[in-house]
Each structure stands twice: as structure tokens, then as C-alpha cells.
Motif scaffolding. Structure first.
Motif, short mmCIF file in Angstrom:
data_model
loop_
_atom_site.label_atom_id
_atom_site.label_comp_id
_atom_site.label_asym_id
_atom_site.label_seq_id
_atom_site.Cartn_x
_atom_site.Cartn_y
_atom_site.Cartn_z
N ARG A 7 0.84 -1.19 0.00
CA ARG A 7 0.00 0.00 0.00
C ARG A 7 0.88 1.25 0.00
O ARG A 7 1.45 1.62 1.02
CB ARG A 7 -0.93 -0.01 1.21
N ALA A 8 0.99 1.90 -1.14
CA ALA A 8 1.94 2.99 -1.32
C ALA A 8 1.36 4.32 -0.85
O ALA A 8 0.18 4.62 -1.04
CB ALA A 8 2.35 3.09 -2.78
N TYR A 9 2.22 5.13 -0.27
CA TYR A 9 1.85 6.43 0.31
C TYR A 9 1.31 7.38 -0.75
O TYR A 9 0.32 8.10 -0.52
CB TYR A 9 3.06 7.02 1.00
N SER A 10 1.95 7.43 -1.92
CA SER A 10 1.52 8.37 -2.96
C SER A 10 0.09 8.10 -3.38
O SER A 10 -0.72 9.03 -3.56
CB SER A 10 2.46 8.29 -4.17
N GLU A 11 -0.25 6.84 -3.54
CA GLU A 11 -1.62 6.48 -3.93
C GLU A 11 -2.60 6.76 -2.79
O GLU A 11 -3.75 7.15 -3.01
CB GLU A 11 -1.68 5.02 -4.36
N HIS A 12 -2.16 6.53 -1.58
CA HIS A 12 -2.99 6.83 -0.40
C HIS A 12 -3.34 8.31 -0.35
O HIS A 12 -4.50 8.68 -0.10
CB HIS A 12 -2.23 6.40 0.86
N LEU A 13 -2.35 9.18 -0.59
CA LEU A 13 -2.60 10.62 -0.56
C LEU A 13 -3.55 11.05 -1.68
O LEU A 13 -4.45 11.87 -1.47
CB LEU A 13 -1.28 11.38 -0.67
N LYS A 14 -3.36 10.50 -2.87
CA LYS A 14 -4.26 10.83 -3.98
C LYS A 14 -5.70 10.42 -3.66
O LYS A 14 -6.65 11.16 -3.92
CB LYS A 14 -3.80 10.12 -5.26
N ALA A 15 -5.85 9.23 -3.10
CA ALA A 15 -7.19 8.75 -2.76
C ALA A 15 -7.82 9.60 -1.66
O ALA A 15 -9.02 9.88 -1.68
CB ALA A 15 -7.13 7.29 -2.33
N LYS A 20 -2.41 15.34 -6.18
CA LYS A 20 -1.06 15.13 -5.71
C LYS A 20 -0.79 15.97 -4.47
O LYS A 20 -1.18 17.13 -4.41
CB LYS A 20 -0.05 15.54 -6.80
N VAL A 21 -0.14 15.37 -3.50
CA VAL A 21 0.23 16.08 -2.27
C VAL A 21 1.69 15.74 -1.99
O VAL A 21 2.09 14.58 -2.03
CB VAL A 21 -0.65 15.66 -1.08
N TYR A 22 2.49 16.76 -1.70
CA TYR A 22 3.91 16.56 -1.40
C TYR A 22 4.25 17.14 -0.03
O TYR A 22 3.63 18.09 0.43
CB TYR A 22 4.79 17.21 -2.47
N LEU A 207 3.80 -3.51 15.12
CA LEU A 207 3.17 -2.34 14.50
C LEU A 207 1.73 -2.65 14.11
O LEU A 207 0.84 -1.80 14.26
CB LEU A 207 3.96 -1.89 13.28
N SER A 208 1.49 -3.84 13.61
CA SER A 208 0.13 -4.22 13.22
C SER A 208 -0.78 -4.31 14.44
O SER A 208 -1.92 -3.84 14.41
CB SER A 208 0.15 -5.57 12.49
N ALA A 209 -0.30 -4.91 15.51
CA ALA A 209 -1.10 -5.05 16.73
C ALA A 209 -1.43 -3.70 17.35
O ALA A 209 -2.52 -3.52 17.91
CB ALA A 209 -0.36 -5.93 17.74
N LEU A 210 -0.52 -2.74 17.23
CA LEU A 210 -0.75 -1.40 17.78
C LEU A 210 -1.60 -0.53 16.88
O LEU A 210 -2.03 0.55 17.29
CB LEU A 210 0.59 -0.70 18.04
N GLY A 211 -1.85 -0.96 15.66
CA GLY A 211 -2.67 -0.18 14.74
C GLY A 211 -1.96 1.05 14.20
O GLY A 211 -2.59 2.07 13.90
N VAL A 212 -0.63 0.96 14.06
CA VAL A 212 0.13 2.06 13.46
C VAL A 212 -0.32 2.23 12.01
O VAL A 212 -0.50 1.26 11.28
CB VAL A 212 1.65 1.75 13.54
N GLN A 213 -0.49 3.49 11.59
CA GLN A 213 -1.05 3.75 10.26
C GLN A 213 -0.01 3.82 9.15
O GLN A 213 -0.32 3.50 8.00
CB GLN A 213 -1.85 5.06 10.27
N ILE A 262 2.71 2.32 3.41
CA ILE A 262 4.17 2.34 3.34
C ILE A 262 4.61 3.69 2.76
O ILE A 262 4.43 3.95 1.57
CB ILE A 262 4.72 1.19 2.48
N GLN A 263 5.17 4.53 3.60
CA GLN A 263 5.65 5.82 3.12
C GLN A 263 6.98 5.71 2.40
O GLN A 263 7.28 6.52 1.52
CB GLN A 263 5.77 6.81 4.28
N ARG A 264 7.79 4.70 2.75
CA ARG A 264 9.11 4.57 2.12
C ARG A 264 9.61 3.14 2.29
O ARG A 264 9.48 2.56 3.36
CB ARG A 264 10.09 5.54 2.78
N LEU A 265 10.17 2.58 1.21
CA LEU A 265 10.77 1.26 1.27
C LEU A 265 12.28 1.31 1.48
O LEU A 265 12.87 0.39 2.05
CB LEU A 265 10.50 0.48 -0.03
#
Length: 320
Positions: A7-15, A20-22, A207-213, A262-265
Motif C-alpha cells: 500500500r503505497a503512500y503516494s496512492e494513499h494521498l491521492k485517494a 497530488k500532495v507533497y 506495529l500491526s497489533a498497535l494499529g500504526v497507520q 508504506i511511506q518509504r521502502l
């Protein structure tokens, strides 16, 4: 499976925002409690003098001017009209409360700013700072996330790298941030000396158990003049291979909850005084290696996220 196996950050921001958001980096003249003697001296063994803000404008420039300069450059080159103010370098909540508040107020006064991203340490989050942030942003349609540098859930590794906090402080910070309905972005380094793949998987599970976004991944880079740099030059530090790093990222993504963005790989490092960075390979080539390998295996983020909500009890619900 979508075009990208995560799940890529750029697509998340567009949705989320429909355009586009930078991010616009903001560099403040701050410090770190692990540098100034409050918690320790010298900082993490890998940290250079510039912290994570090596691509920022000088910190003597005011917040409004930094935003205007970066907005002009990024808007012109990337065609964006809406932005997130990214307080990036060092520990942005390790400032006097009123100074912190003034910096935030300077950013949210810009009509083109639709979000805030505030980088800090887990042991520098407290209710009074979070409450003040909530007060400043109340009534504004702003996306707010707090970036917490965890690096690893392995508390023994945290001690070895002189991180100055343990996993407990991270958990406490996440819970406090989420109480105010702010989002959390966790920073991780998946190839720290001493960590193994089991630690990488546990990173994803915690991270999944804590619900980190949100999550940012960064391969370890080594700078001259740091404790880690001196250890590296003496041959005391072994870096895993690029192939193993790719495998660790894939394992992390497979165990990570599919809702996490995922904001960055893979990150970059300052060109000056760098002893080791990304195995001498461009960051985007490593990103593409990860994507191509996952696609070839029909792997995707969350495909092994099967450990939450009472896994052992599924036998009674006919789900095993």
C-alpha cells in the motif's frame, strides 16, 4: 493483486485528497535528549551532526519562509498545489512547549498546508504537547501524523545502538498519540547489526497489533565521524547483503497488516562523508528489486498477517 504489492503512500494521498500532495521539509534548530546529556551523550551510534535533515534548508530560516521556498520549488517541479508541512530533522517535540506551539501555528497558517507530519522520539511525546497540538489543529481539516523513530522492536539492539529508549516508550507514545486521533508513522531500520529476520517479522507484528497507520523503512547507512563509522572502519560491523535486505523487506511486508501505508521502502543518505549506503546501488533500483521479487512470487503486503484476534481460537470457528 494491485499494481504494487504493498500500500503505497503516494496512492494513499491521492485517494484521500483527490490530488497530488507533497511534503515540504521544515528544519528547526533543535537537539536531542540523547545528545545533550538529558538521556545520554553523542546520540545513536549511526547519527551524524545533521540528523535526518541533510536535505533541508538551514534551520536559521523561519518556518514560513522555509515553507514558501520549498512550496515554490516543489510546486513548480512536481505540479502540486497542496502540501504537508514536514517537521523533519532531529526531535521536534524536544523544544519548549511554547516554541513548539509557535512553529506549528506558523505552518497551519498557510492555506496550502493540508497536513502536518512531526518527527520525534518515542520518549519525547507527552500529554501536554499532544494536547497543545490538538488545540492548535482543532476545527481545521488537517491530516496530522507523528513520526516516531523506533528502528527495531529488539530492545537489546536498541541498547547496542545507544538509542536511549526501549520498546516500552514506543508503545506508550503510540497509545497517547492515538488517543488524540492523530496518526502514527513508525521508522524502522531492517538491517541493524544484531537483528535477524525474526526481529524483522516481530517489527511487523508489533506495529500491526498497535494499529500504526504508516511505516518508513530505511536501510542502515554509515557516516564517517560516528561511533558506527569508527566500528565499521575497524571491521567490527558486518552488514548483511543486499539480497538478504530485500528478503527482510519482503518478510516485513508479508507480515504487516494490509491497512498500513508504506511511506518509504528504502531511503537515501548524505553524499558527504558516507562510508556505506545502499550497497552502492540507487535507492529506486532496490525498490524495484523488492517489487519485482514480490510479484514473481505472487506475494503481497499482509499475505501472512494471520496472528491477530486470537489465532488459536479459530479452530472453534471453523477457520483453520
Amino acid at each position: 493483486m494491485p499494481d504494487l504489492p504493498y500500500r503505497a503512500y503516494s496512492e494513499h494521498l491521492k485517494a484521500r485528497f483527490g490530488q497530488k500532495v507533497y511534503k515540504l521539509p521544515v528544519n528547526l534548530a533543535g537537539s536531542c535528549p540523547n545528545r545533550d546529556g538529558n538521556l545520554g551523550w553523542g546520540g545513536c551510534i549511526y547519527c551524524g551532526e545533521e540528523g535526518s535533515g541533510f536535505e533541508c534548508l538551514p534551520n536559521w530560516i523561519g518556518v514560513k519562509e522555509q515553507l514558501e521556498r520549498n512550496k515554490a520549488y516543489i510546486g513548480r517541479n512536481y505540479g502540486s498545489r497542496k502540501f504537508i508541512a514536514y517537521f523533519q530533522a532531529f526531535t521536534n517535540t524536544y523544544l519548549p512547549l511554547e516554541t513548539f506551539a509557535q512553529n506549528i501555528e506558523a505552518a497551519v497558517g498557510d492555506p496550502d498546508i493540508i497536513g502536518l507530519s512531526i518527527s520525534t522520539r518515542p520518549d519525547c511525546i507527552s500529554d501536554d504537547y499532544l494536547d497543545r497540538l490538538a488545540e492548535i489543529t482543532r476545527g481545521r481539516e488537517l491530516a496530522v501524523d507523528i513520526e516516531l523513530g523506533l528502528q527495531t522492536v529488539n530492545y537489546r539492539t536498541l541498547a547496542k545502538i545507544n538509542r536511549g529508549h526501549t520498546l516500552a516508550e514506543f508503545i506508550d507514545a503510540v497509545l497517547r498519540v492515538k488517543q488524540r486521533d492523530f496518526a502514527v508513522c513508525a521508522h524502522l531500520i531492517l538491517n541493524l547489526p544484531g537483528d535477524e529476520e525474526i526481529d524483522v517479522v516481530e517489527n511487523a507484528k508489533v506495529l500491526s497489533a498497535l494499529g500504526v497507520q504508516y511505516v518508513k523503512l530505511h536501510a542502515l547507512y554509515i557516516l564517517k565521524g560516528t561511533v558506527l563509522g569508527e566500528m565499521y572502519e575497524r571491521g567490527e560491523v558486518q552488514i548483511i547483503s543486499l539480497d538478504e535486505y530485500v528478503e527482510r523487506v519482503i518478510a516485513f511486508l508479508e507480515y504487516l497488516h494490509p491497512d498500513v501505508v508504506i511511506q518509504r521502502l528504502i531511503g537515501r543518505a548524505p553524499a558527504k562523508n558516507t562510508l556505506f549506503c545502499n550497497w552502492g546501488v540507487s535507492w529506486w533500483k532496490i525498490r524495484d528489486m523488492i517489487i519485482e521479487r514480490m510479484k514473481s512470487r505472487q506475494s503481497f503486503q499482509g499475505c501472512r498477517c494471520d496472528y491477530l484476534n486470537g489465532k488459536a481460537l479459530r479452530k472453534f470457528r471453523g477457520q483453520l
